[in-house]
Write a protein that holds these residues in place. Structure first.
Motif, mmCIF file in Angstrom:
data_model
loop_
_atom_site.group_PDB
_atom_site.id
_atom_site.type_symbol
_atom_site.label_atom_id
_atom_site.label_comp_id
_atom_site.label_asym_id
_atom_site.label_seq_id
_atom_site.Cartn_x
_atom_site.Cartn_y
_atom_site.Cartn_z
ATOM 1 N N VAL A 243 -93.404 56.295 84.022
ATOM 2 C CA VAL A 243 -92.967 56.200 82.633
ATOM 3 C C VAL A 243 -92.137 57.425 82.252
ATOM 4 C CG1 VAL A 243 -93.756 56.223 80.235
ATOM 5 C CG2 VAL A 243 -94.842 54.691 81.880
ATOM 6 N N ASP A 244 -92.612 58.615 82.651
ATOM 7 C CA ASP A 244 -91.883 59.842 82.330
ATOM 8 C C ASP A 244 -90.462 59.802 82.878
ATOM 9 O OD1 ASP A 244 -94.118 60.762 81.081
ATOM 10 O OD2 ASP A 244 -94.565 62.355 82.512
ATOM 11 N N LEU A 245 -90.314 59.351 84.123
ATOM 12 C CA LEU A 245 -88.985 59.301 84.726
ATOM 13 C C LEU A 245 -88.117 58.219 84.092
ATOM 14 C CD1 LEU A 245 -90.269 61.239 86.784
ATOM 15 C CD2 LEU A 245 -88.959 60.073 88.558
ATOM 16 N N MET A 246 -88.720 57.155 83.612
ATOM 17 C CA MET A 246 -87.940 56.137 82.912
ATOM 18 C C MET A 246 -87.354 56.699 81.623
ATOM 19 S SD MET A 246 -90.333 52.764 83.556
ATOM 20 C CE MET A 246 -89.207 51.550 82.884
ATOM 21 N N TYR A 247 -88.142 57.503 80.909
ATOM 22 C CA TYR A 247 -87.640 58.125 79.688
ATOM 23 C C TYR A 247 -86.489 59.089 79.991
ATOM 24 C CZ TYR A 247 -91.416 56.380 76.684
ATOM 25 O OH TYR A 247 -92.255 55.582 75.951
ATOM 26 N N ARG A 248 -86.598 59.788 81.115
ATOM 27 C CA ARG A 248 -85.571 60.765 81.457
ATOM 28 C C ARG A 248 -84.216 60.120 81.731
ATOM 29 N NH1 ARG A 248 -88.604 64.286 86.026
ATOM 30 N NH2 ARG A 248 -90.651 64.376 84.994
ATOM 31 N N VAL B 243 -85.035 46.530 84.450
ATOM 32 C CA VAL B 243 -84.479 47.551 83.564
ATOM 33 C C VAL B 243 -83.570 48.474 84.374
ATOM 34 C CG1 VAL B 243 -86.501 47.499 82.057
ATOM 35 C CG2 VAL B 243 -86.425 49.139 83.938
ATOM 36 N N PRO B 244 -82.639 49.159 83.707
ATOM 37 C CA PRO B 244 -81.777 50.108 84.414
ATOM 38 C C PRO B 244 -82.607 51.194 85.084
ATOM 39 C CG PRO B 244 -80.927 49.665 82.223
ATOM 40 C CD PRO B 244 -82.287 49.046 82.283
ATOM 41 N N MET B 245 -82.252 51.512 86.327
ATOM 42 C CA MET B 245 -82.983 52.518 87.083
ATOM 43 C C MET B 245 -82.114 53.746 87.316
ATOM 44 S SD MET B 245 -85.035 50.308 89.955
ATOM 45 C CE MET B 245 -85.730 51.773 90.697
ATOM 46 N N SER B 246 -82.726 54.919 87.274
ATOM 47 C CA SER B 246 -82.038 56.163 87.603
ATOM 48 C C SER B 246 -82.232 56.448 89.091
ATOM 49 C CB SER B 246 -82.613 57.315 86.779
ATOM 50 O OG SER B 246 -83.971 57.544 87.143
ATOM 51 N N ALA B 247 -81.432 57.377 89.608
ATOM 52 C CA ALA B 247 -81.592 57.778 91.008
ATOM 53 C C ALA B 247 -82.975 58.378 91.237
ATOM 54 C CB ALA B 247 -80.507 58.780 91.386
#
Length: 338
Positions: free
Chosen positions: A133-138, A253-257
């Motif tokens: 969850v933390d990384l999704m917010y970032r 959902v959109p994913m970050s690296a």
């Protein structure tokens, strides 16, 4: 002279060889059970932990470089100290590797965002669902993340064909004692994007979670085969159930690296592979490319272009016959000419 105390054995183990992640000998107390280690640690006044912490402090620059600027090194190392008594039988190389991997993702090994667990003689980094969850917010694209468990006596409804937010409602019966809420029956996860759109709701039954565990978790399989039943699926099924729902949400959902890298490190740890090489370092070009593909897929329109059907009738102008039909036609003409 025999090394009878936990402190003496740890001190001897960490002093025998030169410093180096792969060269440091194992911090092992032969024949001791975790309960005995904790008892020895308490009786020793925490000096064994002090010895290991002193060794870890030699890598202070590495931890400072690995941790993002928003994570305090002191807070991270305080959580490490708390976790060390249960990791006394792990090799220092694996302990350092798992802690550096955890640090590179900016997660605190506090049992809520991440944990470091012993898998046999090896320390393994396991991100919890709060860490995801933390990384999704970032990522900057996610406004809010909702993950939960529905219990038997909770009020809830799920109607996938209704428009958001009318399709899903969950009203936990927090007024009831835990025993009266009943067993957990479903895990769910969804997000609201910063754009105002909401993702689909992922629903995962206990049967679904058990199927994921049985098919994909090598750590669970190893624990079952050994008869120890000590994998994290055994220790905290509900946490892994919730994390499984959240990981399925990543497809929507959109994913970050960083998220792509975290999932790879999570899978590597479960498989017993080196995790630190899966953490995002440098420009992370390959992981950035994977994240961009996932991002486009998540935000793409669900509409499918419909190719127009050919006009009905007996071969209108401009319509090409299949090659097989054209060949048959030429053969017929040759027979008539003959």
């Amino acid at each position: 002279m025999a090394l009878t105390s936990l402190k003496d054995r740890v001190r001897a183990a960490t002093a025998e060889k030169p410093v180096g992640a792969a060269a440091v000998p194992a911090v092992v107390v032969e024949g001791a059970e975790p309960e005995e280690l904790r008892a020895a640690e308490q009786a020793d006044g925490g000096k064994a932990t002090d010895t290991v912490m002193a060794w870890l402090e030699r890598y202070g620059d590495d931890f400072t470089a690995a941790l993002p600027s928003h994570v305090d090194v002191g807070t991270f190392m305080s959580a490490v100290r708390t976790a060390l008594p249960s990791l006394s039988r792990c090799t220092p190389a694996s302990l350092l590797q798992s802690l550096l991997t955890c640090a590179r993702f900016g997660l605190i090994p506090d049992g809520r965002h991440a944990v470091i667990v012993a898998e046999g003689p090896f320390a393994v980094f396991i991100p919890m669902y709060q860490g995801y969850v933390d990384l999704m917010y970032r990522s900057g694209r996610v406004g809010s993340v909702h993950v939960g468990l529905i219990h038997e006596h909770d009020e809830w409804s799920f109607e996938p064909t209704a428009p958001p937010p009318l399709d899903f409602v969950h009203k936990p019966r927090v007024d009831l004692p835990k025993a009266e809420r009943g067993e957990a029956i479903l895990a769910y996860a969804f997000t609201w994007m910063t754009s105002g759109a909401r993702s689909a709701v992922v629903m995962l039954s206990r049967e679904d979670a058990e199927a994921i565990r049985d098919e994909h978790s090598k750590a669970y399989q190893r624990a079952e085969e050994s008869g120890k039943a000590d994998s994290f699926w055994h220790r905290d099924f509900n946490a892994m159930w919730s994390k499984s729902a959240l990981r399925r949400l990543h497809r929507l959902v959109p994913m970050s690296a960083e998220l792509v890298a975290l999932a790879k490190a999570d899978d590597a740890g479960d498989a017993g592979d080196v995790q630190v090489i899966h953490a995002l370092t440098g420009d992370g070009a390959e992981l950035l490319a994977e994240a961009e593909v996932a991002h486009r897929a998540a935000e793409a329109s669900q509409e499918v272009a419909v190719r127009p059907l050919p006009a009905k009738g007996g071969g209108g102008r401009g319509r090409s016959r299949p090659k097989k039909d054209r060949a048959a036609g030429r053969a017929s003409k040759r027979r008539r000419a003959a």
